[in-house]
Design an enzyme around this catalytic site. Structure first.
Site, short mmCIF file in Angstrom:
data_model
loop_
_atom_site.label_atom_id
_atom_site.label_comp_id
_atom_site.label_asym_id
_atom_site.label_seq_id
_atom_site.Cartn_x
_atom_site.Cartn_y
_atom_site.Cartn_z
CG ASP A 1 87.73 50.30 56.07
OD1 ASP A 1 86.96 49.32 56.13
OD2 ASP A 1 87.60 51.20 55.24
CG ASP B 1 83.65 46.62 56.15
OD1 ASP B 1 82.88 47.46 56.64
OD2 ASP B 1 83.95 46.59 54.95
CD GLU B 2 83.68 52.02 57.78
OE1 GLU B 2 84.59 52.88 57.90
OE2 GLU B 2 82.81 52.09 56.89
#
Length: 429
Positions: A29, A123-124
């Site tokens: 993350d 983003d993860e």
């Protein structure tokens, strides 16, 4: 301490590496991703409260630096409230193209580690590194390498949870933020889980949390020890079993690199409430163009079109229609969205926000489609793909419907800044 602070407070301090045997699942993350990318070009803002989001009167926070979070600012908060909480914060507009480019580079790095990468958002992602152990070492060493490579190649930091299941890995990355790594040993899952607040479990929102509080359950361990039958009686059969399984650390889902997005959508908040149907339809057209372009770019098509209509008093309704065939055509999405809007009974009601979403996605071309004689759909496909190509070469907005050429009137919408306004729900990069 607030519910959000409880869920995101830092985890245990660094110590000797935990046993990572059998912990082949990583959850990576990025830390305050949008802000981190902005700081690459604005290094003078490091250490200051920075907020990324919609800058209009009705903008919404997309991301906040950890300095801004100390004032209580968090994503999805109205920007007006964020400015009151952190009056000295620097507010920057959302630049999705920039974040998408950095995300693509980060995901390319993930794929050098393993082909088993399941993206959850820009983003993860989950990574299954079980097959990379002989080549790259133990799971914790792989996680450390990913963190170092992201920092070196992209100049941003990430946090990594290492565990035996997806659920626990995601919890671990949350508990070690920012810029940390946490290994949860396979035989130590319950020791990790049971002291956590019940809100840490997937599926526990404020309403479910309050229901659990009424039952006297405040920690995961307390929930785990409640008989399943009682949980199901109080919360419902499906929810009760789901939470019971998670409370005992059971999550059999594999990392799924082939999973498609659950939906693709976009929405806009107006600077002032609008009750002009012509303005609403123009915005539906613009949103349908966005959604169609994203579907085609991702190689997807969908059968269910949904419109979201929020009144000035924040009451919200959604209306959906499932089409006979899957589509990625902006024209079809727009026509359906207009019909749903017209059937909603809100044509003369002042609206604060509207949204368009396409669900029930499949790989484009995979679903059979029945064509009538003289069907013009292929012509529309060719036209819309030509627009996509022009946008890719010359920039978005180079070609667009005539109705969208002028947008400086009272109906011009202000970007909300919400992260899900410009992207996909569920999985997707």
């Amino acid at each position: 301490m607030s519910r959000k602070q409880q869920l995101h407070r830092p985890g245990p301090p660094p110590g000797p590496p935990a046993d990572d045997t059998g912990c082949g699942v990583l959850h990576v993350d990025m830390d305050a991703f949008f802000v981190s990318v902005e700081l690459l070009e604005r290094p003078e803002l490091r250490g200051r409260p920075v907020i990324v989001g919609g800058t209009g009167a009705r903008g919404v926070v997309s991301a906040a630096s950890y300095e801004a979070r100390e004032f209580g600012v968090h994503s999805a908060m109205p920007m007006s409230r964020a400015r009151r909480l952190a009056p000295h914060a620097v507010v920057l507009p959302v630049r999705h193209e920039r974040y998408t480019a950095v995300s693509a580079a980060v995901f390319e790095l993930f794929h050098t580690v393993t082909p088993l990468v399941e993206g959850l958002s820009l983003d993860e992602a989950f990574l299954d590194v079980s097959g990379a152990l002989r080549r790259l070492g133990r799971p914790a060493a792989i996680a450390a390498k990913i963190r170092a490579d992201v920092a070196e190649q992209q100049g941003i930091t990430c946090s990594v949870g290492v565990a035996s299941t997806k659920f626990v890995a995601k919890l671990a990355s949350t508990r070690c933020k920012p810029d940390g790594m946490l290994v949860v040993p396979a035989d130590g899952v319950l020791d990790f889980l049971h002291p956590l607040p019940v809100a840490a479990l997937w599926g526990v929102g404020e309403r479910t949390e309050n229901a659990l509080f009424r039952l006297g359950l405040r920690t995961v361990g307390e929930l785990a020890r409640m008989p399943l039958e009682r949980l199901q009686r109080e919360l419902g059969t499906a929810v009760g079993r789901h939470l019971h399984e998670l409370a005992w650390g059971r999550d059999p889902r594999p990392v799924d690199p082939d999973g498609v997005d659950k939906s693709v959508g976009a929405e806009e908040t107006f600077p002032t409430d609008v009750d002009d149907p012509a303005v609403i339809r123009r915005e539906l057209l613009r949103l349908a163009e966005k959604v169609g372009e994203r579907l085609r770019r991702g190689g997807h098509a969908g059968r269910t079109v949904t419109v979201k209509l929020r009144r000035g008093d924040f009451s919200t309704i959604t209306r959906s229609r499932t089409l006979p065939d899957s589509t990625d055509l902006s024209r079809v999405i727009y026509i359906t969205a207009c019909e749903l809007y017209e059937a909603s009974g809100l044509e003369r009601v002042r609206l604060r926000l509207i949204g368009v979403r396409v669900e029930n996605l499949v790989t484009a071309g995979a679903a059979p489609r029945q064509l009538a004689l003289d069907d013009a759909e292929d012509g529309w496909h060719a036209a819309e793909r030509a627009v996509d190509q022009a946008a890719h070469r010359f920039g978005r907005g180079t070609l667009r419907p005539a109705a969208l050429v002028r947008r400086d009137g009272p109906g011009a919408a202000a970007a909300t800044g919400r992260r899900d306004d410009e992207g996909n729900d569920g999985r997707g990069r």
